[in-house]
Design a protein around this motif. Structure first.
Motif, PDB file in Angstrom:
ATOM      1  N   ILE A   1       1.358  -2.592   0.568  1.00 40.24           N
ATOM      2  CA  ILE A   1       2.497  -2.920  -0.300  1.00 40.24           C
ATOM      3  C   ILE A   1       3.830  -2.699   0.409  1.00 40.24           C
ATOM      4  O   ILE A   1       4.864  -3.174  -0.050  1.00 40.24           O
ATOM      5  CB  ILE A   1       2.445  -2.097  -1.606  1.00 40.24           C
ATOM      6  CG1 ILE A   1       3.320  -2.768  -2.684  1.00 40.24           C
ATOM      7  CG2 ILE A   1       2.874  -0.675  -1.377  1.00 40.24           C
ATOM      8  CD1 ILE A   1       3.443  -1.974  -3.950  1.00 40.24           C
ATOM      9  N   MET A   2       3.816  -1.982   1.536  1.00 40.06           N
ATOM     10  CA  MET A   2       5.070  -1.750   2.246  1.00 40.06           C
ATOM     11  C   MET A   2       5.385  -2.902   3.202  1.00 40.06           C
ATOM     12  O   MET A   2       6.474  -2.956   3.758  1.00 40.06           O
ATOM     13  CB  MET A   2       4.992  -0.455   3.055  1.00 40.06           C
ATOM     14  CG  MET A   2       4.476   0.739   2.283  1.00 40.06           C
ATOM     15  SD  MET A   2       5.797   1.740   1.628  1.00 40.06           S
ATOM     16  CE  MET A   2       6.497   2.399   3.146  1.00 40.06           C
ATOM     17  N   ASN A   3       4.433  -3.776   3.414  1.00 40.77           N
ATOM     18  CA  ASN A   3       4.630  -4.850   4.377  1.00 40.77           C
ATOM     19  C   ASN A   3       5.309  -6.048   3.710  1.00 40.77           C
ATOM     20  O   ASN A   3       4.807  -6.567   2.715  1.00 40.77           O
ATOM     21  CB  ASN A   3       3.266  -5.259   4.939  1.00 40.77           C
ATOM     22  CG  ASN A   3       3.406  -6.219   6.095  1.00 40.77           C
ATOM     23  OD1 ASN A   3       4.165  -7.173   6.034  1.00 40.77           O
ATOM     24  ND2 ASN A   3       2.664  -5.957   7.149  1.00 40.77           N
ATOM     25  N   PRO A   4       6.449  -6.505   4.266  1.00 35.52           N
ATOM     26  CA  PRO A   4       7.196  -7.578   3.604  1.00 35.52           C
ATOM     27  C   PRO A   4       6.392  -8.871   3.498  1.00 35.52           C
ATOM     28  O   PRO A   4       6.664  -9.682   2.620  1.00 35.52           O
ATOM     29  CB  PRO A   4       8.422  -7.772   4.492  1.00 35.52           C
ATOM     30  CG  PRO A   4       8.117  -7.092   5.767  1.00 35.52           C
ATOM     31  CD  PRO A   4       7.114  -6.028   5.474  1.00 35.52           C
TER      32      PRO A   4
ATOM     33  N   THR B   1       4.764  -8.170   0.183  1.00 39.04           N
ATOM     34  CA  THR B   1       5.660  -8.102  -0.983  1.00 39.04           C
ATOM     35  C   THR B   1       6.188  -9.503  -1.296  1.00 39.04           C
ATOM     36  O   THR B   1       6.308  -9.867  -2.466  1.00 39.04           O
ATOM     37  CB  THR B   1       6.840  -7.138  -0.756  1.00 39.04           C
ATOM     38  OG1 THR B   1       7.551  -7.495   0.414  1.00 39.04           O
ATOM     39  CG2 THR B   1       6.349  -5.716  -0.624  1.00 39.04           C
ATOM     40  N   THR B   2       6.453 -10.277  -0.251  1.00 39.04           N
ATOM     41  CA  THR B   2       6.915 -11.641  -0.500  1.00 39.04           C
ATOM     42  C   THR B   2       5.801 -12.452  -1.143  1.00 39.04           C
ATOM     43  O   THR B   2       6.012 -13.199  -2.105  1.00 39.04           O
ATOM     44  CB  THR B   2       7.351 -12.291   0.830  1.00 39.04           C
ATOM     45  OG1 THR B   2       8.257 -11.416   1.492  1.00 39.04           O
ATOM     46  CG2 THR B   2       8.026 -13.612   0.577  1.00 39.04           C
TER      47      THR B   2
ATOM     48  N   SER C   1       3.530 -11.261  -2.958  1.00 45.75           N
ATOM     49  CA  SER C   1       3.404 -10.765  -4.335  1.00 45.75           C
ATOM     50  C   SER C   1       4.358 -11.496  -5.267  1.00 45.75           C
ATOM     51  O   SER C   1       4.014 -11.818  -6.399  1.00 45.75           O
ATOM     52  CB  SER C   1       3.724  -9.274  -4.406  1.00 45.75           C
ATOM     53  OG  SER C   1       2.816  -8.548  -3.626  1.00 45.75           O
TER      54      SER C   1
ATOM     55  N   LEU D   1      -1.920  -7.434 -12.560  1.00 47.51           N
ATOM     56  CA  LEU D   1      -2.225  -6.053 -12.225  1.00 47.51           C
ATOM     57  C   LEU D   1      -2.260  -5.970 -10.701  1.00 47.51           C
ATOM     58  O   LEU D   1      -3.090  -6.615 -10.065  1.00 47.51           O
ATOM     59  CB  LEU D   1      -3.602  -5.725 -12.813  1.00 47.51           C
ATOM     60  CG  LEU D   1      -4.120  -4.313 -12.929  1.00 47.51           C
ATOM     61  CD1 LEU D   1      -3.273  -3.489 -13.863  1.00 47.51           C
ATOM     62  CD2 LEU D   1      -5.555  -4.333 -13.431  1.00 47.51           C
ATOM     63  N   PHE D   2      -1.332  -5.194 -10.120  1.00 49.04           N
ATOM     64  CA  PHE D   2      -1.274  -5.119  -8.668  1.00 49.04           C
ATOM     65  C   PHE D   2      -2.167  -4.007  -8.155  1.00 49.04           C
ATOM     66  O   PHE D   2      -2.304  -2.970  -8.799  1.00 49.04           O
ATOM     67  CB  PHE D   2       0.135  -4.796  -8.192  1.00 49.04           C
ATOM     68  CG  PHE D   2       1.097  -5.928  -8.317  1.00 49.04           C
ATOM     69  CD1 PHE D   2       1.443  -6.680  -7.211  1.00 49.04           C
ATOM     70  CD2 PHE D   2       1.667  -6.234  -9.527  1.00 49.04           C
ATOM     71  CE1 PHE D   2       2.338  -7.720  -7.320  1.00 49.04           C
ATOM     72  CE2 PHE D   2       2.573  -7.277  -9.640  1.00 49.04           C
ATOM     73  CZ  PHE D   2       2.905  -8.022  -8.541  1.00 49.04           C
ATOM     74  N   GLY D   3      -2.716  -4.205  -6.986  1.00 51.36           N
ATOM     75  CA  GLY D   3      -3.468  -3.137  -6.361  1.00 51.36           C
ATOM     76  C   GLY D   3      -3.218  -3.147  -4.869  1.00 51.36           C
ATOM     77  O   GLY D   3      -2.878  -4.178  -4.292  1.00 51.36           O
ATOM     78  N   ASN D   4      -3.396  -1.992  -4.290  1.00 52.19           N
ATOM     79  CA  ASN D   4      -3.026  -1.790  -2.904  1.00 52.19           C
ATOM     80  C   ASN D   4      -4.184  -1.088  -2.216  1.00 52.19           C
ATOM     81  O   ASN D   4      -4.489   0.044  -2.539  1.00 52.19           O
ATOM     82  CB  ASN D   4      -1.761  -0.925  -2.901  1.00 52.19           C
ATOM     83  CG  ASN D   4      -1.283  -0.614  -1.513  1.00 52.19           C
ATOM     84  OD1 ASN D   4      -0.856   0.480  -1.252  1.00 52.19           O
ATOM     85  ND2 ASN D   4      -1.378  -1.558  -0.613  1.00 52.19           N
TER      86      ASN D   4
ATOM     87  N   ASP E   1      -4.548  -0.502   1.106  1.00 52.10           N
ATOM     88  CA  ASP E   1      -4.238   0.263   2.316  1.00 52.10           C
ATOM     89  C   ASP E   1      -5.157  -0.065   3.479  1.00 52.10           C
ATOM     90  O   ASP E   1      -5.441   0.819   4.303  1.00 52.10           O
ATOM     91  CB  ASP E   1      -4.384   1.768   2.032  1.00 52.10           C
ATOM     92  CG  ASP E   1      -3.043   2.402   1.781  1.00 52.10           C
ATOM     93  OD1 ASP E   1      -2.037   1.836   2.199  1.00 52.10           O
ATOM     94  OD2 ASP E   1      -3.025   3.474   1.149  1.00 52.10           O
TER      95      ASP E   1
ATOM     96  N   LYS F   1     -11.236   2.166  -0.689  1.00 47.20           N
ATOM     97  CA  LYS F   1     -10.226   2.062  -1.736  1.00 47.20           C
ATOM     98  C   LYS F   1     -10.332   0.704  -2.428  1.00 47.20           C
ATOM     99  O   LYS F   1     -10.200   0.590  -3.640  1.00 47.20           O
ATOM    100  CB  LYS F   1      -8.829   2.221  -1.106  1.00 47.20           C
ATOM    101  CG  LYS F   1      -7.949   3.235  -1.832  1.00 47.20           C
ATOM    102  CD  LYS F   1      -6.609   3.429  -1.134  1.00 47.20           C
ATOM    103  CE  LYS F   1      -5.488   3.632  -2.139  1.00 47.20           C
ATOM    104  NZ  LYS F   1      -4.165   3.814  -1.513  1.00 47.20           N
TER     105      LYS F   1
ATOM    106  N   MET G   1      -0.066   3.044   9.625  1.00 41.47           N
ATOM    107  CA  MET G   1      -0.199   4.468   9.926  1.00 41.47           C
ATOM    108  C   MET G   1      -1.097   4.742  11.120  1.00 41.47           C
ATOM    109  O   MET G   1      -2.054   5.500  11.056  1.00 41.47           O
ATOM    110  CB  MET G   1      -0.716   5.200   8.689  1.00 41.47           C
ATOM    111  CG  MET G   1       0.324   5.284   7.604  1.00 41.47           C
ATOM    112  SD  MET G   1      -0.379   5.659   5.989  1.00 41.47           S
ATOM    113  CE  MET G   1      -1.009   4.088   5.463  1.00 41.47           C
TER     114      MET G   1
ATOM    115  N   LEU H   1       6.459  -3.197  15.030  1.00 39.18           N
ATOM    116  CA  LEU H   1       7.358  -2.069  14.836  1.00 39.18           C
ATOM    117  C   LEU H   1       6.825  -0.830  15.536  1.00 39.18           C
ATOM    118  O   LEU H   1       7.571  -0.086  16.173  1.00 39.18           O
ATOM    119  CB  LEU H   1       7.532  -1.772  13.343  1.00 39.18           C
ATOM    120  CG  LEU H   1       8.265  -2.838  12.527  1.00 39.18           C
ATOM    121  CD1 LEU H   1       8.364  -2.414  11.076  1.00 39.18           C
ATOM    122  CD2 LEU H   1       9.648  -3.097  13.101  1.00 39.18           C
TER     123      LEU H   1
END
Lengths: 336, 336
Positions: free
Chosen positions: B69-72, B75-76, B78, B93-96, B98, B103, B223, B252
């Motif tokens: 969810i942190m990756n643009p 998110t875009t 989404s 309903l969003f899910g992440n 990782d 998970k 991570m 990055l």
DNA sequence: TATTTTAAAGTTATCGATAACATTTTTATC
DNA sequence: GATAAAAATGTTATCGATAACTTTAAAATA
């Protein structure tokens, strides 16, 4: 669709026995338990949460309503909220209001019909009051994050916007800036108001004049009309030597605008802002920011919400957590 | 909690009449309709979606399962998915996950018990197969995005990873690079495999040698253990003059690592990657990327999902949409 | 006016689970 | 071996809505 009745029939027991096996309640002989479990496996049984929720009067679903899913402040906050929710066995329904009160209202109606157990809300602004009152009336616990709404008492997690803004402006002043403009979110948003206050106070404390033409309000969202912002810039003569942006999205917009006009940051104009850029700060650790503890906003807010849900009606007084912002100095401020 | 029975009693009609008013079905006199509506307003009635779903056997909830969810990019994506879902009257309903198969499995179980009407999934990788088969077995329609999973046939939206990777490598070669390394996601992910293929093909077509030490696989997630990546760099002698990163997060990370070792991008090493940085590209339009149409991934995927749900069992053949990637040249490649 | 047709309601069963109470079986105690 | 106590299982009602069928009231037709 396989139900507990199918399991019950095939295992020659009653539905209630199956329910007991599923929930590990009551007393059941090992033999029966094993038999039921075997049949459940065979038939690929999956419990129906709708039916369960109807009886139990709770869904075990929480909701997180944010205003901009593209903003790393909110995605980081989401991670915190999700981690806390999952840790306590809740599922999370995300919503995105786009800083739009109507969209927010529609979303809250949906949450009401879905009978979620609680909501963590970053409200679109003061006009969110009616929706929040609606939640209150329907006894849906909620916790506010990032923004206060006058007229509603509740648990809340806030950033220290005033102090953070002051720190940003003091930083600029310390670098010799005297002509500082502020590009802020709507004054219908509490955090924007406080950031403006921090800005004004810092100017006053340093005996700098306050000039209304140097204060501009628009949306915190990512889809502003740059041409209007451009006209604002044009109205200022001389141009400010530094601009404080009310959040990260506004900082990106003003930088884009300045660059399109051939102005360099920080050589021509310095820019600082509220909120960091998450992992993208790595891209080029460039902008000096007042970084908020985004993850903690989500984690602590969700934790308060869950506590409030579990306490039920015998609730204690409303709690307010204020998280400080940290000044991270990078390369977007030039000494003048 | 106000129910249709409360309304019915207060309006002196039957519950069924109330239900008819709510859903605008059947025949009802204007007088009765008005009376019922008035009482509904008075009592602040909100329908219970659980009860409704139980009877109707559909929830009108869809789910979007992404891996970061942190990756643009996501998110875009989404935003696109949300827009399409709302447009058709569904909730999301969003899910992440990782990038974590466990998970993901847990999440899919939850979706099964919640009886969502359909799922849009960016699978964690090939090991996602069992969960997807589970969805299939329970007849939950799903559409894959971004990644294929061998063994499962379904509707899917993909990026042209091979071609995009080729374009990136060709770009590097055109700038004189001969020693090009690739930092990629796990080979259990189809898009990572295709990106590697594109890389290899480009090298072959240009008669460049392939060197396994220049190929490194890790997680697409944010991570990673930089020290291991560091050891990989150390193993290469001489260092590559350019690195292709399998996605934006990896870019990055490698840039952070290179900088921490005192190496400059692009002066010492050029870096290009798959996926753009959303609004953060504005921060400093720095990295040359193969940008994917993230919003379209979500929008088109969701549209296919909804069509599939509405078609029901009389479904047509599986559809596959492949979206091209666009090379955006910026400043992270030096000519050598 | 009697009869048919249509409109406007109402009744009952159901979705899939669980709570509360009831019954049967097993085990323990005298 | 009779009785009490505990363990294991079953029955029925319920959560809040809707589908399918039924009944009643009003309007249309003969």
């Amino acid at each position: 669709m396989v139900t507990i009745y199918d399991i019950a029939a095939k295992a020659s027991v009653s539905a209630m026995t199956v329910s007991r096996v599923i929930n590990n309640t009551g007393k059941i002989s090992d033999k029966t338990r094993a038999k039921v479990k075997r049949v459940m496996d065979e038939l690929n049984y999956v419990p129906n949460q709708m039916a369960r929720s109807l009886v139990l009067q709770q869904t075990h679903i929480l909701s997180l309503l944010i205003t901009d899913i593209m903003n790393p402040f909110y995605t980081t906050l989401s991670r915190g909220a999700e981690d806390a929710a999952i840790k306590h066995g809740y599922r999370l329904l995300f919503g995105n209001s786009d800083e739009n009160v109507q969209k927010e209202a529609a979303y809250i109606n949906t949450l009401l019909t879905a009978r979620v157990d609680g909501v963590l809300v970053a409200p679109a602004g003061d006009p969110s009051l009616p929706h929040l009152e609606k939640l209150r009336k329907h006894e849906v616990p909620f916790v506010l994050i990032d923004r206060e709404v006058p007229g509603i008492e509740c648990d809340i997690v806030l950033g220290d916007s005033k102090e953070g803004a002051r720190a940003l402006v003091e930083h600029l002043i310390a670098h010799g800036h005297r002509n500082i403009a502020i590009l802020n979110g709507s004054s219908s948003i509490s955090s924007a108001r406080l950031r403006l206050q921090g800005y004004l106070e810092a100017l006053k404390l340093n005996d700098l004049p306050i000039d209304d033409t140097r204060i501009y309000e628009t949306s915190f969202g990512p889809m502003n009309d740059l041409s209007e912002m451009d006209r604002w810039l044009s109205r200022m003569a001389p141009l400010p030597t530094a601009i404080v942006a009310g959040n990260n999205a506004l900082a990106l917009e003003i930088i884009r605008l300045l660059r399109s006009k051939g102005l360099s940051v920080p050589d021509d104009i310095s820019v600082v802002c509220f909120d960091d850029f998450g992992p993208y700060a790595e891209l080029d650790p460039f902008i000096t920011v007042a970084a908020q503890q985004a993850y903690q906003f989500g984690y602590l807010g969700m934790q308060m919400l869950i506590e409030r849900i579990k306490e039920g009606s015998d609730a204690g007084p409303w709690r307010k957590i204020v998280l400080p912002a940290e000044l991270i100095v990078r390369r977007s401020v030039k000494s003048v």
